[in-house]
Scaffold this motif. Structure first.
Motif, mmCIF file in Angstrom:
data_model
loop_
_atom_site.group_PDB
_atom_site.id
_atom_site.type_symbol
_atom_site.label_atom_id
_atom_site.label_comp_id
_atom_site.label_asym_id
_atom_site.label_seq_id
_atom_site.Cartn_x
_atom_site.Cartn_y
_atom_site.Cartn_z
ATOM 1 N N LEU A 237 4.117 12.913 -5.896
ATOM 2 C CA LEU A 237 4.966 11.839 -5.456
ATOM 3 C C LEU A 237 5.948 12.365 -4.618
ATOM 4 O O LEU A 237 6.377 11.828 -3.292
ATOM 5 N N LYS A 238 6.744 13.497 -4.950
ATOM 6 C CA LYS A 238 7.890 14.138 -4.219
ATOM 7 C C LYS A 238 7.356 14.554 -2.976
ATOM 8 O O LYS A 238 7.995 14.546 -1.807
ATOM 9 N N ARG A 239 6.130 15.136 -2.983
ATOM 10 C CA ARG A 239 5.536 15.714 -1.719
ATOM 11 C C ARG A 239 5.014 14.741 -0.715
ATOM 12 O O ARG A 239 5.512 14.742 0.510
ATOM 13 N N GLN A 240 4.645 13.455 -1.274
ATOM 14 C CA GLN A 240 4.307 12.294 -0.267
ATOM 15 C C GLN A 240 5.444 11.859 0.191
ATOM 16 O O GLN A 240 5.460 11.202 1.196
ATOM 17 N N LEU A 241 6.558 11.431 -0.681
ATOM 18 C CA LEU A 241 7.689 11.178 -0.286
ATOM 19 C C LEU A 241 8.415 11.901 0.697
ATOM 20 O O LEU A 241 8.933 11.382 2.098
ATOM 21 N N TYR A 242 8.350 13.115 0.715
ATOM 22 C CA TYR A 242 8.722 14.022 1.849
ATOM 23 C C TYR A 242 7.947 13.813 3.216
ATOM 24 O O TYR A 242 8.409 13.627 4.408
ATOM 25 N N VAL A 243 6.624 13.693 3.086
ATOM 26 C CA VAL A 243 5.733 13.620 4.284
ATOM 27 C C VAL A 243 6.086 12.039 4.990
ATOM 28 O O VAL A 243 6.087 11.920 6.260
ATOM 29 N N GLN A 244 6.316 11.187 4.023
ATOM 30 C CA GLN A 244 6.481 9.735 4.616
ATOM 31 C C GLN A 244 7.960 10.012 5.113
ATOM 32 O O GLN A 244 8.272 9.053 6.265
ATOM 33 N N ASN A 245 8.835 10.464 4.942
ATOM 34 C CA ASN A 245 10.346 10.534 5.191
ATOM 35 C C ASN A 245 10.082 10.968 6.678
ATOM 36 O O ASN A 245 10.782 10.602 7.685
#
Length: 325
Positions: free
Chosen positions: A143-151
């Motif tokens: 989830l953290k990884r995908q949030l970073y990409v989305q950010n």
């Protein structure tokens, strides 16, 4: 108080009082204590089997609370994953479509984190619910990884939004000549009969017929990237680089009104209609090139046309006829 025991003595023909020896007393005491100990151990085993000790009750209560908070956290992680998925869908299918940029590939959004045994520190601690903890940790890391990409994606979209005013001003969105009656579009985009070769060839633009000397206008903001005169072909023509992958070309001109490197705004006059090059009548051959590919210019004529007018010019452009060049 222990009972007094008697026995019959045949020698004296009397009942004599029974006197216990110290050995008898010792054996009786040991027997009693052994029986009591066995009984106590049995009672303790049964009690422990059916009843929890205060310490066990506290530990069970703590485990129950921990499991409750774990399930609560897992539920929140799942809910956050769904919300993130909605944001990703909106990002790819709405924001990036509006700003005409490619969606983020799935392999980038779902890219893994390096490391052969990333959760070894959890295993080394010897925690009992090891699988449960690692599973939750893995979900949180994903989830953290995908949030970073989305950010990062939103930063990109934010920059696109800041440049959107420039983007809309740069799109070639008007006709290159005044054509209020929509009668001057002579030939559309696509396979057309060549006027000189008399064979079907790809017509990479649209032809607007007009009297020689009719003003030609830039269809979007940009920089004049080329001003050329060739014998045959395009004749006198101008290219404008609008940025964002857009280039427009205006061919068979009579006069140039701009020079190479000059900045122009949508609606600025760049030249006049002519009959130069491989042309059979005065007209402007107008092309729109996006990312190196020829596209139908009619699809971008939305700035100065009403919906009904656009339908009419789209119909005119789709007619199978002979091009003017």
């Amino acid at each position: 108080m222990s009972r007094i025991k008697y026995y019959y003595d045949p020698k004296t023909c009397k009942y004599e009082r029974y006197q216990r020896s110290k050995w008898d007393i010792t054996l009786n005491t040991l027997g009693f204590l052994s029986s009591a100990l066995i009984l106590a151990v049995g009672i303790l085993i049964v009690f422990n089997y059916y009843f929890d000790s205060p310490k066990e009750l506290i530990l069970k209560k703590e485990n129950k609370e921990l499991r409750y908070y774990y399930e609560l956290m897992e539920s929140e992680v799942v809910q956050m994953s769904r919300m993130l998925s909605d944001l990703q869908q909106r990002d790819d299918n709405l924001y990036r479509v509006i700003f005409e940029t490619e969606p983020i590939p799935t392999e980038i959004r779902k890219a893994g984190i390096g490391g052969v045994d990333r959760y070894r520190e959890i295993k080394d601690k010897g925690l009992n619910p090891e699988k449960m903890i690692i599973d939750l940790r893995s979900k949180v890391d994903d989830l953290k990884r995908q949030l970073y990409v989305q950010n990062v994606s939103y930063d990109e979209v934010s920059n696109l939004a800041l440049n959107k005013e420039e983007y809309w001003a740069s799109i070639p969105a008007i006709q290159p000549i005044v054509n209020e009656e929509l009668t001057q579009l002579a030939s559309g985009f696509g396979s057309r009969l060549h006027p000189i070769l008399k064979v079907r060839k790809m017509h990479t633009g649209v032809d607007f017929s007009a009297p020689q000397g009719t003003p030609i206008y830039a269809t979007g903001d940009g920089v004049v990237s080329d001003v050329k005169t060739v014998f045959g072909g395009y004749g006198k023509y101008i290219e404008i680089d609008h940025g964002f992958g857009f280039v427009t070309r205006y061919a068979h001109m009579n006069e140039f009104k701009v020079r190479k490197g000059q900045k122009v705004k949508r609606g600025d006059q760049i030249g006049t209609v002519g009959n130069t090059g491989s042309s059979t009548a005065p007209h402007v051959h107008y092309e729109v090139i996006k990312d190196g590919n020829f596209i139908n210019p009619v699809h971008y004529l939305f700035k100065d046309l009403e919906p009904s007018e656009y339908e009419k010019i789209l119909e005119l452009a789709s007619q199978e006829n002979q091009s003017l060049s």
